[in-house]
Design an enzyme around this catalytic site. Sequence first.
Site, PDB file in Angstrom:
ATOM      1  N   THR A 240       0.836  -1.463   0.007  1.00 39.07           N
ATOM      2  CA  THR A 240      -0.136  -0.242  -0.038  1.00 39.07           C
ATOM      3  C   THR A 240       0.801   1.361  -0.057  1.00 39.07           C
ATOM      4  O   THR A 240       0.429   2.425  -0.297  1.00 39.07           O
ATOM      5  CB  THR A 240      -1.246  -0.719   0.996  1.00 39.07           C
ATOM      6  OG1 THR A 240       0.260  -0.255   2.435  1.00 39.07           O
ATOM      7  CG2 THR A 240      -1.832  -0.636   1.770  1.00 39.07           C
TER       8      THR A 240
ATOM      9  N   SER B 299       2.622   4.199   9.835  1.00 37.78           N
ATOM     10  CA  SER B 299       1.847   3.288   9.135  1.00 37.78           C
ATOM     11  C   SER B 299       1.745   4.233   7.117  1.00 37.78           C
ATOM     12  O   SER B 299       1.751   5.698   8.232  1.00 37.78           O
ATOM     13  CB  SER B 299       0.608   2.916   8.942  1.00 37.78           C
ATOM     14  OG  SER B 299      -0.230   4.171   9.351  1.00 37.78           O
ATOM     15  N   LYS B 300       1.231   3.729   6.511  1.00 37.26           N
ATOM     16  CA  LYS B 300       1.021   4.899   5.273  1.00 37.26           C
ATOM     17  C   LYS B 300      -0.296   6.096   6.001  1.00 37.26           C
ATOM     18  O   LYS B 300       0.041   6.856   5.399  1.00 37.26           O
ATOM     19  CB  LYS B 300       0.049   4.048   4.217  1.00 37.26           C
ATOM     20  CG  LYS B 300       0.166   5.089   2.852  1.00 37.26           C
ATOM     21  CD  LYS B 300      -0.920   4.427   1.763  1.00 37.26           C
ATOM     22  CE  LYS B 300      -0.226   5.556   0.877  1.00 37.26           C
ATOM     23  NZ  LYS B 300      -2.017   4.604   0.226  1.00 37.26           N
ATOM     24  N   GLN B 301      -1.134   5.330   6.212  1.00 34.85           N
ATOM     25  CA  GLN B 301      -2.033   6.624   7.066  1.00 34.85           C
ATOM     26  C   GLN B 301      -1.911   7.511   8.222  1.00 34.85           C
ATOM     27  O   GLN B 301      -2.531   8.546   8.486  1.00 34.85           O
ATOM     28  CB  GLN B 301      -3.521   5.799   7.827  1.00 34.85           C
ATOM     29  CG  GLN B 301      -4.586   4.509   7.204  1.00 34.85           C
ATOM     30  CD  GLN B 301      -3.598   3.173   6.493  1.00 34.85           C
ATOM     31  OE1 GLN B 301      -2.682   2.672   7.183  1.00 34.85           O
ATOM     32  NE2 GLN B 301      -4.159   3.254   5.655  1.00 34.85           N
TER      33      GLN B 301
ATOM     34  N   HIS C 278       0.959   8.843   7.744  1.00 36.52           N
ATOM     35  CA  HIS C 278       2.243   9.157   7.078  1.00 36.52           C
ATOM     36  C   HIS C 278       3.802   8.814   7.243  1.00 36.52           C
ATOM     37  O   HIS C 278       4.432  10.430   7.611  1.00 36.52           O
ATOM     38  CB  HIS C 278       1.696  10.982   7.513  1.00 36.52           C
ATOM     39  CG  HIS C 278       0.588  11.300   7.274  1.00 36.52           C
ATOM     40  ND1 HIS C 278       0.001  11.584   5.741  1.00 36.52           N
ATOM     41  CD2 HIS C 278      -0.640  11.961   7.603  1.00 36.52           C
ATOM     42  CE1 HIS C 278      -0.961  11.675   5.324  1.00 36.52           C
ATOM     43  NE2 HIS C 278      -1.646  11.984   6.719  1.00 36.52           N
TER      44      HIS C 278
END
Length: 290
Positions: free
Chosen positions: A15, A232-234, A236
């Site tokens: 992701t 995580s990606k969420q 940042h």
Amino acid sequence: MNNPQYRGRFAPSPTGPLHFGSLVTALASFLEARSQGGQWFIRVEDLDPLREPPEATGQILASLDAHGLLPDEPVRFQSRRHDAYQDAIERLLGNGYAYRCQCSRKELHANDGRHPHHCRSRKTIDDDRPYAIRFALEDEDSHWQDQLLGPQHQTVKAELDDPVILRKEGFYAYQLAVVVDDINQGITDVVRGSDLLDMTAQQQQIYRALGSCPPRWLHIPVILNEQGQKLSKQTHAPALNDEKPVSNLFRALVALGQNPPTHLATGSLESLLEWGRKNWQRGAIHLTSR
Ligand code: GLU
């Protein structure tokens, strides 16, 4: 501890690029395998093209390579394994372990989030409406041993949350694919982030429904940012800088509670990984991380 039968893996969902938290998990699974003389694999869990930027897989594999985390077999891609997942779904449907579900969110909501009673046992489906396929969980008090966290107890509530194994949109779901591939690759030991701890009891049921014995599990506390959120990606989390593999790995070892001598922070990649392999102590992993 020598266990040449050990087969471990790192299984990222692509992701986004690798960040420090995923490096910590990858390194832990790598060192668990290597310190026991076992084998280690990489499996890209690319099941959901809508959530996967096309460049992410290449970035992740380049990062792992730059950090010297080299697998014993060619990388496996779940996007090339659809036949195996379809085959497993047919077996589960045939044995009554899975069912077609046409419930809309509204219907589930109106029924306290549970499936209407007829959903599991419905023999026919309405051709005009899309359906998901769900795994039929059994009510169970599951007791199992985590290699790091110790005895675990989870109560599985049937029907409350039967996991989707084939989504309405036609994508195979993580819960199924992860088990099918761990069985197919003969994985003996799963090392992964503790954000997946709650999935374990359900996955044990899927193993058994497919006629296999579950592996051992070891869940690593997830790395948190300054705000106490999971990297995580969420949230940042920044991508790893592949130009600095030694300093990244040194920090990852420290995050895992290991105590590498400071001179290795400026030494070679090989000597740092070799130190990690020889001195790996799973018992030193902090149970809460930052
Ligand atoms: N692909 C999953 C993830 O990236 C991990 C699967 C697993 O290790 O069981 O969150």
